[in-house]
Design a protein around this motif. Structure first.
Motif, short mmCIF file in Angstrom:
data_model
loop_
_atom_site.label_atom_id
_atom_site.label_comp_id
_atom_site.label_asym_id
_atom_site.label_seq_id
_atom_site.Cartn_x
_atom_site.Cartn_y
_atom_site.Cartn_z
N ILE A 241 -2.07 129.42 -49.29
CA ILE A 241 -2.36 129.48 -50.73
C ILE A 241 -1.65 130.68 -51.36
CG2 ILE A 241 -4.19 129.83 -52.43
CD1 ILE A 241 -6.07 128.39 -50.37
N ARG A 242 -1.80 131.85 -50.74
CA ARG A 242 -1.27 133.09 -51.32
C ARG A 242 0.25 133.05 -51.45
NH1 ARG A 242 0.61 138.11 -49.88
NH2 ARG A 242 0.69 137.57 -47.68
N ASN A 243 0.91 132.38 -50.50
CA ASN A 243 2.38 132.34 -50.50
C ASN A 243 2.94 131.03 -51.08
OD1 ASN A 243 3.34 134.87 -48.95
ND2 ASN A 243 1.64 134.08 -47.70
N HIS A 244 2.06 130.20 -51.64
CA HIS A 244 2.50 128.95 -52.30
C HIS A 244 3.20 128.01 -51.32
CE1 HIS A 244 1.38 130.97 -56.00
NE2 HIS A 244 2.19 131.97 -55.69
N TRP A 245 2.74 128.01 -50.06
CA TRP A 245 3.29 127.08 -49.07
C TRP A 245 2.43 125.82 -49.04
CZ3 TRP A 245 3.12 131.80 -45.42
CH2 TRP A 245 4.25 132.61 -45.62
N LEU A 246 2.31 125.16 -50.17
CA LEU A 246 1.44 124.00 -50.33
C LEU A 246 2.22 122.82 -50.88
CD1 LEU A 246 -1.59 125.79 -52.05
CD2 LEU A 246 -1.47 125.10 -49.65
N ASP A 247 1.78 121.63 -50.54
CA ASP A 247 2.31 120.41 -51.14
C ASP A 247 1.30 119.97 -52.19
OD1 ASP A 247 3.01 117.76 -51.80
OD2 ASP A 247 3.88 117.40 -49.82
N HIS A 248 1.49 120.46 -53.42
CA HIS A 248 0.49 120.21 -54.47
C HIS A 248 0.37 118.73 -54.81
CE1 HIS A 248 -0.42 124.41 -55.30
NE2 HIS A 248 0.88 124.67 -55.20
N ASP A 249 1.48 118.00 -54.71
CA ASP A 249 1.43 116.57 -55.01
C ASP A 249 0.57 115.83 -53.98
OD1 ASP A 249 2.48 114.14 -56.46
OD2 ASP A 249 3.21 113.72 -54.43
N TYR A 250 0.76 116.15 -52.69
CA TYR A 250 -0.05 115.49 -51.66
C TYR A 250 -1.52 115.86 -51.83
CZ TYR A 250 -1.16 113.27 -47.24
OH TYR A 250 -1.69 112.43 -46.29
N ILE A 251 -1.78 117.13 -52.13
CA ILE A 251 -3.16 117.58 -52.32
C ILE A 251 -3.81 116.82 -53.48
CG2 ILE A 251 -4.58 119.54 -53.05
CD1 ILE A 251 -2.60 121.34 -51.49
N ALA A 252 -3.09 116.69 -54.56
CA ALA A 252 -3.64 116.05 -55.75
C ALA A 252 -3.92 114.56 -55.51
CB ALA A 252 -2.69 116.22 -56.93
N GLN A 253 -3.02 113.90 -54.82
CA GLN A 253 -3.14 112.45 -54.67
C GLN A 253 -4.00 112.01 -53.48
OE1 GLN A 253 0.22 109.84 -55.39
NE2 GLN A 253 1.52 111.62 -55.84
N HIS A 254 -4.03 112.83 -52.43
CA HIS A 254 -4.57 112.32 -51.18
C HIS A 254 -5.64 113.19 -50.54
CE1 HIS A 254 -1.38 109.48 -51.62
NE2 HIS A 254 -0.42 110.35 -51.35
N THR A 255 -6.22 114.13 -51.30
CA THR A 255 -7.30 114.94 -50.74
C THR A 255 -8.47 114.97 -51.71
OG1 THR A 255 -6.66 117.11 -51.66
CG2 THR A 255 -5.58 116.42 -49.61
N LEU A 256 -9.61 115.41 -51.19
CA LEU A 256 -10.83 115.50 -51.98
C LEU A 256 -11.47 116.87 -51.75
CD1 LEU A 256 -12.82 113.74 -53.76
CD2 LEU A 256 -14.07 113.33 -51.62
#
Length: 693
Positions: A241-256
C-alpha cells in the motif's frame, strides 16, 4: 464390472495411484511376478508424476510384503496396550464385533465412534462404505480436523473453497514464495517446477521457522517465529500500500472489503511485524518490494502455517496477497494451498447421508480424542464413548497430548476395533485387530490437493494372506447388523464410479489411469471466485455473522514467545523426511535412513543447557515429557526446537513420542490442531540413560 480386472500375475505393469497424504497424488506402475509385487514406480505417461516417485513410495512393494504385515484377524488376550493377541477367524471376529456394536447401539448408537483420517486418500477405501455404515448405524460423527481444517476454512472464507493456481505453472513464475512447506520432502513434483523456474531466473524465497532442506536450496530463507505468519503477511500488505505496488483495477473489480483491509494493513508497519516475527525489518521490506514489483509472482502455501492458534487468520492473510497485486491475472501467479475444491466429487452418492434419516448425531473432534475418551456421560457431551472403530489412522501416535490418548485407549470398558496393515501403537490397544489390504490389493479412486487430475487405482495383486478391504469389512458388519439398503451391496468398482458420477469419464480412467479436469490455466484472471460475492473476500461477512473478526489479523499463539519462564523454547514437530506422519516408520530401509527420533536445537540454546549432539535429552512441559537424541543444528533458529516426527511410540525412547507434549487446543478457524503452538524445556540426561530399543 468384475473386481478382478487389473489383478496381474505378470506382464505389463498395473496402473494405480499413490494412496498417501501428499499433494502430489502420483500415478503408479506396479510390476508383478508370480502374484507378488516386485517394483513400484512412477507412471511416465502421467505429466504430474513424470515417472518420478519419492523415496518413501518407491519402497511400497517392501511395505506390502513386509514380514511384519498383519495377515489374519487377531483377538486380544493380554492387557490393553500389551499387544498380545491370538488368531481368530473372520467370521468369529465379525460376528462378535457386530454383536457388541448392536448391544451398544440398542442403548445409544452415539456411544459408538469411528476414528479415521488419511491413512489412504482414496475416496472408496477411506469413507466410501464406512460412511454408509456409520450413517445407517447412527454413530457419532467424527470431525476430521487433524491436518488441514484451519487452512480449509480460511480458503473457504477468502477464495470460496480449496482452489488456487495450477501447480504446473509455477515453472513460469519469476518469484516463488514457499511458505510453510518443506517441498523437497513433502511435495517433490512441485519442487521440480521450482527448479525449472529457478533455472529460468526466478527468485525463490522460503518462509519457515526451520531451515529445511528446501530452504537450503532457495535464494533466501526467512526464519520467522512459529505462529507469526499473519503478522508478516500484513506487513507485506502495508508496504504494498505505502509504495503503491497495487493493482487497483483488480481490487476494484474482483475483491470485497478493500477499504477495511487497507485500514487493517496500515496498522502493521514492518517494524511491528519484525519484532513479533523475530526477523530483521529489512527482510520484510525487501520481500515486499520483490513481491510488489515482480510479475508473475506465486505463493506455494502449505499446512504447517495453520497448525497454531491463529492458523486460520494466517492463511486468510496470505491468501489475500495475490488479489492486491493482481497476481491472479497471470497463470503463473496466485497462491496454491490446496486444489481439492476443484474436484466434482459426489460425496452424497458415495457416503449416503440420507441413511441417517431424521437423526442428527453429535460430533466429536478427532483432535480432542484424549479428553473425550476420558469423559463420562453428561447432558452437554452425550453418552460416554463405549466403542471405537479405528481405520486409516494411528491416533495413539499422531493425536496431540498422547498421554491422555493412551489413558483413554487403555480403558477396560472401551471396545476397540482397529483395521490395520501393521501392529501400530494404536493396534496394541485393540480388542480386535483386522488385517487390511494395501493400495496394491484393492480398487480406489483419487482426487488430489496438489494438482487437478483424477486417478484410478487398480489392484495389482490379490489380497495377501487373509487381508480384506476396508469396504469389505464394513459390508460384512452391515450384513450382520441386518442393514438391507442396496447400497451395502455395491462393490468397489461401483463405488469408484459413484465418486464422480458423470463428471469424469470412467472409460478414460480405465484406459489411462488418470483424467485431467477441464480447469482454465488462470482460473481467477477475471475474478469468478467461488465465494458468495464471486470476489476474493478480504472481509468475510460470514465470519462476522459468527461474532468473529471479518478481516484477517495476527492471532498470537496460545503459548507465545516470552510467555513462560518454565518452558522458554517454542517447539515445532515437522515430519521426518523419510516418514509420512506415522506411516513408513516400520519400513526398515526408511527407518535406517532416519536413524532415531531427533530434536534439532540451536547452538546457543544447546550451550545454555550443556547439550551436545548425541546427548539423550528430556523434552517436557506440563502435559508430559519424551526422550530423544539431540542434534545441535543450524536448522533450528534460536528459541525454537524441532522435534522431528511422527515416530511410533514403541520405537522411541521410553515408549513415547513428540505428541506427549503437544496440546489439544484448537485453531481460531476450523477447529483444527495446534501442533506447532507448543512451549517446552529441554534438559540433558545422564549418559547412562537407556538407548532406543
Amino acid at each position: 464390472m468384475p473386481q478382478a480386472i487389473g489383478i496381474s500375475t505378470g506382464g505389463a505393469p498395473v496402473r494405480g495411484a499413490c494412496p498417501h497424504d501428499c499433494p502430489d497424488t502420483c500415478a503408479l506402475l506396479t510390476t508383478v511376478e508370480h502374484g507378488r509385487a516386485i517394483r513400484v514406480q512412477g507412471n511416465p505417461a502421467h505429466p504430474q508424476t513424470d515417472g518420478v516417485l519419492c523415496t518413501k513410495v518407491s519402497r511400497y512393494a517392501e511395505r506390502t510384503h513386509h514380514p511384519e504385515r498383519l495377515l489374519q484377524p487377531l483377538k486380544r488376550v493380554g492387557p490393553k496396550g500389551a499387544g498380545q493377541f491370538e488368531p481368530v477367524s473372520w467370521d468369529a471376529a465379525l460376528d462378535d464385533i457386530a454383536a457388541r456394536l448392536k448391544a451398544i447401539a440398542a442403548r445409544d448408537p452415539e456411544a459408538i465412534l469411528p476414528y479415521s483420517y488419511a491413512g489412504t486418500m482414496g475416496l472408496v477405501q477411506s469413507e466410501g462404505m464406512a460412511a454408509r455404515f456409520f450413517h445407517q448405524l447412527g454413530a457419532s460423527h467424527l470431525e476430521r480436523t487433524i491436518c488441514s481444517a484451519a487452512g480449509t476454512e480460511a480458503l473457504v472464507q477468502t477464495l470460496g473453497g480449496k482452489v488456487g493456481m495450477k501447480v504446473e505453472f509455477f515453472a513460469q513464475s519469476k518469484l516463488i514464495l514457499i511458505w510453510g512447506s518443506n517441498s523437497i520432502a513433502s511435495n517433490l513434483h512441485f519442487w521440480r517446477q521450482v527448479q525449472q523456474a529457478k533455472r529460468d531466473g526466478a527468485r525463490i524465497v522460503c518462509i519457515d521457522p526451520r531451515k529445511t532442506e528446501t530452504a537450503d536450496k532457495c535464494h533466501e530463507h526467512i526464519a520467522l517465529r512459529p505462529g507469526t505468519d499473519a503478522a508478516l503477511a500484513l506487513a507485506l500488505m502495508h508496504e504494498l500500500i505505502r509504495n503503491h505496488w497495487l493493482d487497483h483495477d483488480y481490487i476494484a473489480q474482483h475483491t470485497l472489503g478493500w477499504e477495511r483491509m487497507r485500514e487493517r494493513a496500515l496498522q502493521w508497519p514492518p517494524a511491528r511485524a519484525a519484532e513479533i516475527c523475530g526477523i530483521p525489518v529489512q527482510q520484510i521490506t525487501d520481500l515486499a518490494r520483490d513481491y510488489g514489483t515482480t510479475r508473475p509472482a506465486a505463493i506455494r502455501l502449505n499446512y504447517g502455517v495453520q497448525r497454531v492458534h491463529g492458523g486460520g487468520n494466517a492463511v486468510r492473510a496470505i491468501a489475500s496477497l495475490p488479489a492486491l497485486t493482481g497476481a491472479w491475472r497471470h497463470r503463473a501467479g496466485g497462491v496454491l494451498l490446496s486444489s481439492s475444491g476443484h474436484f466434482p466429487i459426489d460425496r452424497a452418492a458415495l457416503h449416503r447421508p440420507d441413511l441417517l434419516g431424521a437423526r442428527r448425531p453429535r460430533t466429536i473432534n478427532m483432535v480432542t480424542i484424549g479428553d473425550d475418551l476420558l469423559r463420562e456421560a453428561t447432558q452437554d457431551f452425550g453418552p460416554k464413548i463405549e466403542a471405537l472403530i479405528v481405520y486409516n489412522s494411528n491416533p495413539v501416535a499422531v493425536a496431540p497430548e498422547s498421554g491422555k490418548v493412551v489413558q483413554g485407549f487403555a480403558r477396560d470398558d472401551l471396545f476397540t476395533v482397529v483395521l490395520e496393515h501393521f501392529q501400530t501403537d494404536t493396534a496394541d490397544y485393540a480388542d480386535y485387530l483386522l488385517p487390511a489390504t494395501t493400495q496394491l490389493e484393492h480398487w480406489d479412486i483419487h482426487a488430489s490437493y496438489g494438482h487437478t487430475d483424477v486417478l484410478l487405482n487398480r489392484p495389482a495383486i490379490a489380497p495377501v494372506g487373509q487381508t480384506r478391504t476396508n469396504t469389505d469389512v464394513f459390508r460384512g458388519l452391515a450384513a450382520r447388523l441386518g442393514f438391507t439398503d442396496p447400497g451395502f451391496a455395491d462393490d468397489d468398482a461401483t463405488l469408484c464410479r459413484a465418486a464422480f458420477g458423470d463428471a469424469v469419464g470412467f472409460d478414460e480412467l480405465l484406459e489411462n489411469g488418470f483424467a485431467t479436469l477441464p480447469i482454465s490455466d488462470a482460473p481467477f484472471a477475471s475474478g469468478g471466485f467461488p465465494t458468495p460475492s464471486g470476489r476474493c473476500e478480504f472481509f468475510s461477512a460470514r465470519l462476522a455473522a459468527q461474532g468473529l473478526d471479518g478481516l484477517p489479523d495476527h492471532v498470537p499463539n496460545y503459548e507465545p514467545a516470552g510467555s513462560s519462564t518454565a518452558y522458554p523454547l517454542a517447539m515445532i514437530s515437522p515430519p521426518a523426511r523419510n516418514f509420512l506422519n506415522s506411516t513408513f516408520v516400520n519400513v526398515k530401509s526408511l527407518r535406517d535412513i532416519e536413524g532415531e527420533p531427533l530434536l534439532e536445537i540451536h547452538a546457543s540454546d544447546a550451550a545454555a543447557r550443556g547439550i551436545a549432539t548425541g546427548d539423550v535429552v528430556r523434552v517436557f512441559n506440563d502435559r508430559g515429557a519424551y526422550h530423544c537424541k539431540a542434534v545441535v543444528s543450524p536448522r533450528a533458529r534460536p528459541g525454537v526446537v524441532n522435534g522431528l516426527g511422527v515416530w511410533w511410540r514403541k520405537l522411541g525412547l521410553h515408549g513415547t513420542n513428540v505428541n506427549q507434549v503437544t496440546s489439544q487446543h484448537l485453531t481460531d478457524l476450523g477447529r483444527g490442531p495446534v501442533f506447532y503452538d507448543c512451549r517446552v524445556e529441554v534438559a540433558s540426561l545422564p549418559a547412562a540413560s537407556p538407548s532406543p530399543a
